[in-house]
Design a protein around this motif. Structure first.
Motif, short mmCIF file in Angstrom:
data_model
loop_
_atom_site.label_atom_id
_atom_site.label_comp_id
_atom_site.label_asym_id
_atom_site.label_seq_id
_atom_site.Cartn_x
_atom_site.Cartn_y
_atom_site.Cartn_z
N THR A 7 0.99 -1.19 -0.02
CA THR A 7 0.02 -0.03 -0.07
C THR A 7 0.83 1.34 -0.14
N ARG A 8 0.77 1.91 -1.12
CA ARG A 8 1.80 3.10 -1.43
C ARG A 8 1.13 4.33 -1.26
N GLU A 9 -0.09 4.40 -0.56
CA GLU A 9 -0.80 5.50 -0.39
C GLU A 9 -0.33 6.56 0.60
N GLY A 10 0.55 6.09 1.31
CA GLY A 10 1.12 6.85 2.60
C GLY A 10 2.70 6.73 2.73
N ARG A 11 3.08 7.19 3.79
CA ARG A 11 4.47 6.83 4.01
C ARG A 11 4.50 6.54 5.45
N PRO A 12 5.24 5.61 5.66
CA PRO A 12 5.91 4.70 4.85
C PRO A 12 5.21 3.62 4.12
N VAL A 13 5.58 3.11 3.19
CA VAL A 13 4.72 1.83 2.50
C VAL A 13 4.50 0.96 3.48
N GLN A 14 3.24 0.13 3.19
CA GLN A 14 2.88 -0.81 4.23
C GLN A 14 2.61 -2.02 3.55
N TYR A 15 2.86 -3.08 4.12
CA TYR A 15 2.78 -4.47 3.27
C TYR A 15 1.84 -5.25 4.11
N THR A 16 0.96 -6.22 3.24
CA THR A 16 0.04 -7.17 3.97
C THR A 16 0.22 -8.46 2.97
N ARG A 17 -0.26 -9.60 3.55
CA ARG A 17 0.09 -10.76 2.73
C ARG A 17 -1.27 -10.88 1.79
N ASN A 18 -0.94 -11.57 0.69
CA ASN A 18 -1.93 -11.85 -0.14
C ASN A 18 -2.91 -12.89 -0.06
N ASP A 19 -4.02 -12.82 0.59
CA ASP A 19 -4.89 -14.06 0.95
C ASP A 19 -4.89 -14.77 -0.46
N SER A 20 -5.18 -14.18 -1.61
CA SER A 20 -5.46 -15.10 -2.76
C SER A 20 -4.25 -15.92 -3.17
N TYR A 21 -3.07 -15.48 -2.79
CA TYR A 21 -1.97 -16.21 -3.34
C TYR A 21 -1.88 -17.69 -2.35
N LEU A 22 -2.24 -17.36 -0.94
CA LEU A 22 -2.51 -18.68 -0.18
C LEU A 22 -3.51 -19.63 -0.57
N GLU A 23 -4.57 -18.85 -1.20
CA GLU A 23 -5.79 -19.70 -1.61
C GLU A 23 -5.33 -20.30 -2.87
N TRP A 24 -4.69 -19.90 -3.81
CA TRP A 24 -4.19 -20.40 -5.00
C TRP A 24 -3.36 -21.49 -4.58
N GLN A 25 -2.32 -21.35 -3.99
CA GLN A 25 -1.34 -22.32 -3.28
C GLN A 25 -2.17 -23.47 -2.75
N GLU A 26 -3.06 -23.35 -1.90
CA GLU A 26 -3.89 -24.41 -1.30
C GLU A 26 -4.50 -25.14 -2.62
N ALA A 27 -4.97 -24.54 -3.46
CA ALA A 27 -6.05 -25.17 -4.50
C ALA A 27 -5.08 -25.92 -5.37
N SER A 28 -3.67 -25.56 -5.63
CA SER A 28 -2.68 -26.25 -6.27
C SER A 28 -2.31 -27.64 -5.75
N ARG A 29 -2.23 -27.32 -4.32
CA ARG A 29 -1.77 -28.70 -3.65
C ARG A 29 -2.95 -29.83 -3.72
N ILE A 30 -4.30 -29.28 -3.52
CA ILE A 30 -5.29 -30.20 -3.99
C ILE A 30 -5.35 -30.71 -5.35
N ALA A 31 -5.16 -29.92 -6.18
CA ALA A 31 -5.19 -30.35 -7.59
C ALA A 31 -3.93 -31.24 -7.77
N ASP A 32 -2.85 -31.11 -7.09
CA ASP A 32 -1.83 -32.18 -7.37
C ASP A 32 -2.01 -33.58 -6.54
#
Length: 178
Positions: free
Chosen positions: A73-98
């Motif tokens: 999030t670059r709207e303010g200073r300093p930049v703040q970071y959050t995890r991308n829950d969509s990435y974690l969901e994709w990772q879990e779905a990929s594990r299931i698919a495997d």
């Protein structure tokens, strides 16, 4: 026999932290911390937890942002970071698919949909967020209702994950047909 305490001793915490620091490179520590954060956090705060310099944390967080693992999030200073829950969901779905075939995934989705239908009938709605848990008479009834609503949310999430896994399997590892 020692009495169990749910709070580990400071010595145990320090020992685990030291093993983590010695066994994980800086990128790995920043990655671990980034996946553990649930609120917007600055690179300096992440650096402090990951036991690295602010510059190293920022460099690795930018790389993780490019990879889609965290969001900046670059709207303010300093930049703040959050995890991308969509990435974690994709990772879990990929594990299931495997691990499962399309047929096994479809069977699991059907079982989950049956469970969801049971909750929908029980609470006479298709949306668990509309159910009040506090209009019950006693603590046990409230607890049981809260558990049921939590399970219902989990079933809805699992259906989405298994459907995503089905798409991945049916499209040879891709979300959309190649």
């Amino acid at each position: 026999m020692d009495e169990f305490s749910p709070i580990p001793s400071q010595e145990s915490i320090d020992d685990a932290r030291q093993r983590w620091q010695e066994g994980t490179d800086t990128f790995g520590r920043v990655y671990d911390v980034a996946l553990g954060i649930t609120t917007p956090t600055t690179s300096a705060e992440i650096a402090d937890i990951a036991d690295c310099s602010a510059n190293a944390a920022k460099k690795h967080l930018e790389r993780l942002t490019e990879m889609g693992i965290v969001r900046a999030t670059r709207e303010g200073r300093p930049v703040q970071y959050t995890r991308n829950d969509s990435y974690l969901e994709w990772q879990e779905a990929s594990r299931i698919a495997d691990e499962l075939s399309v047929e096994e995934i479809i069977e699991r989705v059907q079982a989950l949909e049956d469970e969801r239908e049971t909750y929908e009938e029980r609470f006479e709605t298709t949306d668990p967020t509309t159910v009040s848990v506090f209009n019950q008479g006693d603590h046990d009834a409230i607890h049981d209702r809260m558990t049921a609503i939590s399970n219902w949310h989990g079933i809805s999430r699992d259906i989405r994950l298994y459907e995503l896994a089905r798409q991945i399997v049916q499209n040879d590892g891709h979300l959309i047909p190649a």
